[in-house]
Scaffold this active site. Structure first.
Site, mmCIF file in Angstrom:
data_model
loop_
_atom_site.group_PDB
_atom_site.id
_atom_site.type_symbol
_atom_site.label_atom_id
_atom_site.label_comp_id
_atom_site.label_asym_id
_atom_site.label_seq_id
_atom_site.Cartn_x
_atom_site.Cartn_y
_atom_site.Cartn_z
ATOM 1 N N ASP A 35 31.975 40.509 41.611
ATOM 2 C CA ASP A 35 32.652 39.443 41.642
ATOM 3 C C ASP A 35 33.558 38.543 40.768
ATOM 4 O OD1 ASP A 35 32.977 36.694 43.062
ATOM 5 O OD2 ASP A 35 31.251 36.365 43.548
ATOM 6 N N HIS A 40 39.965 36.439 39.977
ATOM 7 C CA HIS A 40 39.550 35.069 38.775
ATOM 8 C C HIS A 40 38.619 36.508 38.001
ATOM 9 C CE1 HIS A 40 35.036 35.253 40.885
ATOM 10 N NE2 HIS A 40 35.758 35.596 42.042
ATOM 11 N N HIS A 70 26.265 37.965 44.401
ATOM 12 C CA HIS A 70 25.789 36.433 43.453
ATOM 13 C C HIS A 70 24.087 37.099 43.096
ATOM 14 C CE1 HIS A 70 29.274 32.935 43.463
ATOM 15 N NE2 HIS A 70 29.110 34.078 44.024
ATOM 16 N N GLU A 75 36.977 29.856 38.994
ATOM 17 C CA GLU A 75 36.476 29.693 40.048
ATOM 18 C C GLU A 75 35.212 30.177 40.897
ATOM 19 O OE1 GLU A 75 36.110 31.817 44.523
ATOM 20 O OE2 GLU A 75 34.634 31.990 42.703
ATOM 21 N N GLU A 76 33.493 29.944 40.138
ATOM 22 C CA GLU A 76 32.985 29.925 40.641
ATOM 23 C C GLU A 76 32.391 28.596 40.401
ATOM 24 O OE1 GLU A 76 31.464 32.347 42.215
ATOM 25 O OE2 GLU A 76 32.341 34.283 41.374
ATOM 26 N N ASP A 89 39.506 38.868 46.245
ATOM 27 C CA ASP A 89 38.468 38.408 45.473
ATOM 28 C C ASP A 89 36.914 39.226 46.642
ATOM 29 O OD1 ASP A 89 36.102 37.162 44.699
ATOM 30 O OD2 ASP A 89 36.421 35.599 44.950
HETATM 31 CO CO CO Z 1 31.401 34.164 43.305
HETATM 32 ZN ZN ZN Z 2 34.746 35.291 43.569
#
Ligand code: CO
Ligand code: ZN
Length: 331
Positions: free
Chosen positions: A168, A62, A307, A198-199, A221
């Site tokens: 990420d 992603h 994150h 995706e998030e 990922d």
């Molecule tokens: Co993420």
């Molecule tokens: Zn991810």
């Protein structure tokens, strides 16, 4: 590969506003693709034809990232915001955000709080873009922004670690691009999907997989680790090889995909780890549920501080992820 990673992690691209990162990725893959298109929701689909006798394989990474979105601007020109994806208030205070036009803002916190030591709610934070009134505020309600933190390399002993916001999943995007660069020939009909959103909702990979109708799908990922002080127990460590997903909160990896990755890693002597993630999920959860079902699994890059603005991955894990994907594709 280091410069590619730097370029990708430093490019703007929150969920729903992936135009800049899509252009950056497109510039890298265009010379290597047999066919390239942007699908209706905005994912970039790169097709590389096989020499025949193989399967239709979808590799997904992603390209979107977590971020914030302006929800209200007060009379003094401070912007309140909501989150795009999994944003933790603990990682926000004192941070900087960057808007699509490059403009920076600082995240401040209400100082008149009952207990200054308490973890704040997002609603107690605001973005300061230097404005003095609602009228001269250069950002508006609905504007997204991403966290701002430059790429860095930390080295200790034998180990090289890459640190940045948005490992990420730009590290997954870099791994797909590098795999395509090194791929000489494959029997498989290969589709690389750099997916949107995706998030927030997994919607980019879901719709791309529906359109491509693959025989097998692998999401590349990041995953968490259990190797930092007092961390939740997890059998994944930085620098011990890519992780092959068994299960997370949204899916059980298809045994066929899981075993294929294990077999190819064993045969090629590539280090790997088994991933059982007790929080979160990723695009494979969505891809395995389209049409009559798609056997799907994940190759996960171990990543600390997911994150946060300083996500950390190991350079050897990145290299071994590329090697493992090439093992899957060349046979
Ligand atoms: Co993420
Ligand atoms: Zn991810």
């Amino acid at each position: 590969m280091r410069e590619l990673i730097r370029k990708l992690v430093e490019t703007y691209g929150p969920s729903g506003d992936e135009e800049q990162i899509r252009a950056a990725i497109r510039a890298e893959v265009e010379p290597l693709a047999d066919e390239i298109r942007v699908d209706p929701l905005g994912s970039l689909v790169v097709h590389k034809r096989g020499r025949g006798g193989g399967q239709r394989i979808l590799l997904d990474a992603h390209m979107d990232e977590i971020g914030v979105m302006v929800s209200y601007i007060d009379e003094k020109g401070f912007a309140r915001f909501t989150k795009i994806g999994g944003v933790f208030p603990l990682n926000c205070v004192g941070g900087r955000v960057r808007f699509a036009d490059g403009r920076l803002g600082v995240i401040g916190i209400e100082s008149k709080r009952d207990d200054p030591g308490r973890i704040p709610e997002l609603s107690e934070l605001f973005i300061d873009v230097g404005a003095t009134s609602r009228d001269d505020c250069p950002v508006k309600v609905g504007d997204p922004a991403v966290f701002f933190r430059p790429f860095a390399v930390v080295e200790a002993g034998e180990h090289t670690r890459y640190v940045s916001k948005t490992m990420d999943d730009r590290i997954g995007c870099a791994i797909l691009i590098e795999t395509l660069r090194r791929l000489e020939s494959t029997p498989h009909d290969l589709y690389l999907v750099f997916s949107v959103q995706e998030e927030t909702t997994l919607s980019g990979a879901r719709t791309s997989a529906y359109g491509i109708e693959p025989d097998l799908a692998i999401a590349v990922d990041v995953t968490g680790t259990g190797d930092t002080p007092e961390s939740r127990p997890m059998a994944v460590k930085l620098g011990h090889g890519p992780a092959i997903k068994v299960q997370d909160r949204g899916m059980i990896a298809h045994p066929q995909v899981r075993d294929l990755l294990v077999e190819r890693a064993e045969a090629a002597g590539i280090p790997y780890q088994m991933e059982v993630l007790e929080y979160g999920t990723t695009n494979a959860a969505a891809m395995q549920l389209v049409r009559a079902g798609v056997p799907s699994g994940c190759l996960s890059v171990p990543c600390r501080y997911i994150h946060s603005p300083s996500e950390m991955v190991d350079a050897d894990d990145v290299e071994n992820s590329v090697r493992l994907l090439l093992e899957v594709l060349t046979r």
